[in-house]
Design a protein around this motif. Structure first.
Motif, PDB file in Angstrom:
ATOM      1  N   GLU A 115     -10.343  -9.756 -13.051  1.00 26.80           N
ATOM      2  CA  GLU A 115     -11.613  -9.129 -12.673  1.00 26.80           C
ATOM      3  C   GLU A 115     -11.542  -8.467 -11.306  1.00 26.80           C
ATOM      4  OE1 GLU A 115     -14.660 -12.044 -13.070  1.00 26.80           O
ATOM      5  OE2 GLU A 115     -14.542 -12.084 -15.270  1.00 26.80           O
ATOM      6  N   GLY A 116     -10.424  -7.788 -11.035  1.00 23.09           N
ATOM      7  CA  GLY A 116     -10.283  -7.032  -9.801  1.00 23.09           C
ATOM      8  C   GLY A 116      -9.647  -7.782  -8.655  1.00 23.09           C
ATOM      9  N   LEU A 117      -9.351  -9.072  -8.826  1.00 20.57           N
ATOM     10  CA  LEU A 117      -8.752  -9.873  -7.758  1.00 20.57           C
ATOM     11  C   LEU A 117      -7.240  -9.694  -7.773  1.00 20.57           C
ATOM     12  CD1 LEU A 117      -9.582 -11.947  -5.548  1.00 20.57           C
ATOM     13  CD2 LEU A 117      -8.964 -13.733  -7.196  1.00 20.57           C
ATOM     14  N   ALA A 118      -6.655  -9.435  -6.602  1.00 18.04           N
ATOM     15  CA  ALA A 118      -5.218  -9.223  -6.484  1.00 18.04           C
ATOM     16  C   ALA A 118      -4.634 -10.197  -5.477  1.00 18.04           C
ATOM     17  CB  ALA A 118      -4.918  -7.787  -6.060  1.00 18.04           C
ATOM     18  N   CYS A 119      -3.361 -10.562  -5.705  1.00 23.90           N
ATOM     19  CA  CYS A 119      -2.634 -11.459  -4.800  1.00 23.90           C
ATOM     20  C   CYS A 119      -1.331 -10.787  -4.403  1.00 23.90           C
ATOM     21  CB  CYS A 119      -2.366 -12.797  -5.473  1.00 23.90           C
ATOM     22  SG  CYS A 119      -1.419 -13.960  -4.440  1.00 23.90           S
ATOM     23  N   CYS A 120      -1.152 -10.560  -3.112  1.00 25.30           N
ATOM     24  CA  CYS A 120       0.046  -9.901  -2.614  1.00 25.30           C
ATOM     25  C   CYS A 120       1.230 -10.859  -2.679  1.00 25.30           C
ATOM     26  CB  CYS A 120      -0.170  -9.414  -1.179  1.00 25.30           C
ATOM     27  SG  CYS A 120       1.270  -8.595  -0.457  1.00 25.30           S
TER      28      CYS A 120
ATOM     29  N   SER B 194       4.003 -10.479  -1.116  1.00 20.69           N
ATOM     30  CA  SER B 194       4.739 -10.471   0.147  1.00 20.69           C
ATOM     31  C   SER B 194       4.135 -11.410   1.176  1.00 20.69           C
ATOM     32  CB  SER B 194       4.799  -9.052   0.712  1.00 20.69           C
ATOM     33  OG  SER B 194       5.493  -8.188  -0.170  1.00 20.69           O
ATOM     34  N   CYS B 195       2.794 -11.337   1.346  1.00 18.94           N
ATOM     35  CA  CYS B 195       2.143 -12.152   2.380  1.00 18.94           C
ATOM     36  C   CYS B 195       1.123 -13.131   1.811  1.00 18.94           C
ATOM     37  CB  CYS B 195       1.465 -11.251   3.405  1.00 18.94           C
ATOM     38  SG  CYS B 195       0.119 -10.242   2.707  1.00 18.94           S
ATOM     39  N   ASN B 196       0.988 -13.163   0.469  1.00 16.19           N
ATOM     40  CA  ASN B 196       0.050 -14.078  -0.206  1.00 16.19           C
ATOM     41  C   ASN B 196      -1.410 -13.778   0.117  1.00 16.19           C
ATOM     42  OD1 ASN B 196       2.122 -15.540  -1.467  1.00 16.19           O
ATOM     43  ND2 ASN B 196       2.383 -16.848   0.346  1.00 16.19           N
ATOM     44  N   TRP B 197      -1.683 -12.541   0.518  1.00 13.43           N
ATOM     45  CA  TRP B 197      -3.083 -12.156   0.728  1.00 13.43           C
ATOM     46  C   TRP B 197      -3.794 -12.080  -0.614  1.00 13.43           C
ATOM     47  CZ3 TRP B 197      -5.656  -7.803  -1.127  1.00 13.43           C
ATOM     48  CH2 TRP B 197      -6.938  -7.586  -0.616  1.00 13.43           C
ATOM     49  N   VAL B 198      -5.038 -12.546  -0.672  1.00 15.01           N
ATOM     50  CA  VAL B 198      -5.838 -12.540  -1.887  1.00 15.01           C
ATOM     51  C   VAL B 198      -7.158 -11.824  -1.583  1.00 15.01           C
ATOM     52  CG1 VAL B 198      -6.984 -13.909  -3.658  1.00 15.01           C
ATOM     53  CG2 VAL B 198      -4.813 -14.680  -2.707  1.00 15.01           C
ATOM     54  N   GLY B 199      -7.508 -10.876  -2.409  1.00 20.29           N
ATOM     55  CA  GLY B 199      -8.751 -10.155  -2.197  1.00 20.29           C
ATOM     56  C   GLY B 199      -8.984  -9.116  -3.275  1.00 20.29           C
ATOM     57  N   TYR B 200     -10.018  -8.329  -3.046  1.00 15.65           N
ATOM     58  CA  TYR B 200     -10.388  -7.264  -3.984  1.00 15.65           C
ATOM     59  C   TYR B 200     -10.030  -5.918  -3.358  1.00 15.65           C
ATOM     60  CZ  TYR B 200     -13.027 -10.870  -6.440  1.00 15.65           C
ATOM     61  OH  TYR B 200     -13.383 -12.001  -7.126  1.00 15.65           O
ATOM     62  N   PRO B 201      -8.846  -5.401  -3.627  1.00 16.55           N
ATOM     63  CA  PRO B 201      -8.418  -4.159  -2.978  1.00 16.55           C
ATOM     64  C   PRO B 201      -8.949  -2.929  -3.686  1.00 16.55           C
ATOM     65  CG  PRO B 201      -6.683  -4.931  -4.396  1.00 16.55           C
ATOM     66  CD  PRO B 201      -7.816  -5.928  -4.521  1.00 16.55           C
ATOM     67  N   GLU B 202      -8.778  -1.804  -3.027  1.00 18.31           N
ATOM     68  CA  GLU B 202      -9.087  -0.510  -3.640  1.00 18.31           C
ATOM     69  C   GLU B 202      -7.821  -0.010  -4.326  1.00 18.31           C
ATOM     70  OE1 GLU B 202     -10.675   3.997  -2.427  1.00 18.31           O
ATOM     71  OE2 GLU B 202     -10.515   2.394  -0.924  1.00 18.31           O
ATOM     72  N   VAL B 203      -7.848   0.061  -5.636  1.00 19.49           N
ATOM     73  CA  VAL B 203      -6.655   0.403  -6.402  1.00 19.49           C
ATOM     74  C   VAL B 203      -6.647   1.888  -6.746  1.00 19.49           C
ATOM     75  CG1 VAL B 203      -6.389  -1.907  -7.366  1.00 19.49           C
ATOM     76  CG2 VAL B 203      -7.800  -0.242  -8.561  1.00 19.49           C
ATOM     77  N   HIS B 204      -5.443   2.411  -6.930  1.00 18.35           N
ATOM     78  CA  HIS B 204      -5.237   3.813  -7.266  1.00 18.35           C
ATOM     79  C   HIS B 204      -4.123   3.909  -8.302  1.00 18.35           C
ATOM     80  CE1 HIS B 204      -7.653   5.013  -3.739  1.00 18.35           C
ATOM     81  NE2 HIS B 204      -7.029   4.038  -3.102  1.00 18.35           N
ATOM     82  N   PRO B 205      -4.040   5.024  -9.019  1.00 17.13           N
ATOM     83  CA  PRO B 205      -2.911   5.215  -9.948  1.00 17.13           C
ATOM     84  C   PRO B 205      -1.588   5.231  -9.195  1.00 17.13           C
ATOM     85  CG  PRO B 205      -4.681   6.788 -10.397  1.00 17.13           C
ATOM     86  CD  PRO B 205      -5.037   6.104  -9.122  1.00 17.13           C
ATOM     87  N   SER B 206      -0.520   4.851  -9.882  1.00 17.70           N
ATOM     88  CA  SER B 206       0.800   4.803  -9.253  1.00 17.70           C
ATOM     89  C   SER B 206       1.185   6.172  -8.704  1.00 17.70           C
ATOM     90  CB  SER B 206       1.846   4.341 -10.269  1.00 17.70           C
ATOM     91  OG  SER B 206       1.592   3.015 -10.677  1.00 17.70           O
ATOM     92  N   GLY B 207       1.731   6.158  -7.502  1.00 20.40           N
ATOM     93  CA  GLY B 207       2.128   7.402  -6.848  1.00 20.40           C
ATOM     94  C   GLY B 207       1.081   7.997  -5.938  1.00 20.40           C
ATOM     95  N   HIS B 208      -0.081   7.344  -5.832  1.00 18.38           N
ATOM     96  CA  HIS B 208      -1.169   7.890  -5.008  1.00 18.38           C
ATOM     97  C   HIS B 208      -0.777   7.939  -3.538  1.00 18.38           C
ATOM     98  CE1 HIS B 208      -5.247   8.511  -3.468  1.00 18.38           C
ATOM     99  NE2 HIS B 208      -5.032   7.504  -2.643  1.00 18.38           N
ATOM    100  N   PHE B 209      -0.251   6.844  -2.997  1.00 22.97           N
ATOM    101  CA  PHE B 209       0.082   6.797  -1.575  1.00 22.97           C
ATOM    102  C   PHE B 209       1.309   7.664  -1.269  1.00 22.97           C
ATOM    103  CE2 PHE B 209      -2.300   2.867  -2.327  1.00 22.97           C
ATOM    104  CZ  PHE B 209      -3.237   2.945  -1.314  1.00 22.97           C
TER     105      PHE B 209
END
Length: 300
Positions: free
Chosen positions: A231-236, A238-253
């Motif tokens: 439901e939109g929750l992501a876990c990094c 690399s650093c174990n950050w957990v939150g609701y990020p702003e997602v984009h299609p692959s290649g956006h950045f």
């Protein structure tokens, strides 16, 4: 080659079981060319779409055509109104060879041959008929079979409850990322599902989304199914950050980074040229001191 059935013959299937709509939440954008017409979802247990286009509004579906000059396959818009395609003779300018010509659009569909039990493809020509008549067609298979079969798009369908993925024949107008309501054999019930283009056997599916981690500021990939499951929750990772990020299609950045580099490289504006010229002149005046005046000796 496939062709639409004779007028008056309707596609058979079970009663409506839900709606299909384009996926738009959580930044998961699926292409949509206006509201879908009604159609048949074909699989082990089937469901029919129930949404319809606004009355009197002219919309379009994407077909293909083959350029008679360069033989390239190109997409084309084919217009419909009130659930029926309009009579039209499109003239296009090929994007490959820039040749203007009249074309015959067609729709590439999949079907399961009842004789050889293999999935085959067919081309259905564009005709001024109702949209739901594209769910059945008379086809001819290489094995010698010829008859009427159900046609559609072979897609990988993922259940939103158990996340089991299965391959089944969906509606002709189903596109990558569309939301369906189909019967899940694992859940033993009709569930909300998502359709994706079929992946090759043995090929690992690469993440289709990415986000910037707010903890380590790195760009992290993520699967759309994983994002929907949580439901939109992501876990990094690399650093174990957990939150609701702003997602984009692959290649956006990566696209943004290239645009910034191009902006820096193409910064040869008139003002920048003047500033650069003034800076060089200033540095040159600092490096070269003024010569000492020659002393004047008295004449004797």
């Amino acid at each position: 080659q496939g062709r639409p059935p004779r007028p008056g013959r309707a596609a058979r299937g079970p009663p409506p079981n839900g709606t299909r709509r384009s996926r738009s939440s959580l930044g998961l954008a699926g292409r949509r060319h206006g509201p879908r017409g009604s159609g048949l979802h074909m699989g082990h247990k089937q469901s029919r779409t129930a949404d319809s286009a606004p009355k009197g509004q002219t919309l379009f579906k994407l077909f293909d055509y083959q350029c008679p000059t360069c033989k390239s396959k190109r997409p084309i818009q084919y217009f419909y109104k009130d659930g029926k395609f309009l009579p039209q003779k499109p003239r296009v300018v090929c994007g490959e060879c820039n040749t203007s010509c009249m074309v015959d659009p067609f729709k590439t569909v999949d079907y399961g041959c009842p004789s050889c039990k293999k999935w085959q493809k067919a081309r259905m020509p564009a005709r001024p008929i109702p949209l739901n008549m594209y769910n059945v067609s008379v086809v001819g298979c290489n094995c010698g079979f010829r008859g009427e079969v159900s046609v559609g798009h072979l897609m990988d369908v993922s259940c939103c409850q158990c996340w089991q993925r299965r391959r089944e024949l969906c509606d002709v107008w189903t596109e990558d990322g569309d939301e369906l309501r189909t019967y899940c054999e694992h859940c033993q019930d009709y569930q909300r599902s998502f359709a994706h283009l079929p992946q090759k056997k043995g090929a690992a599916q690469s993440p289709d989304m990415e986000y910037a981690c707010e903890g380590c500021c790195r760009v992290r990939p993520i699967h759309s199914e994983e994002l929907l499951r949580s439901e939109g929750l992501a876990c990094c990772s690399s650093c174990n950050w957990v939150g609701y990020p702003e997602v984009h299609p692959s290649g956006h950045f990566e696209k943004i980074r290239k645009q910034r580099e191009e902006a820096r490289g193409s910064g040869d504006s008139p003002n920048r040229k003047k500033e650069e010229r003034a800076r060089r002149h200033k540095e040159k005046s600092r490096v070269q001191p003024e010569p000492d005046p020659t002393p004047i000796l008295p004449v004797r």
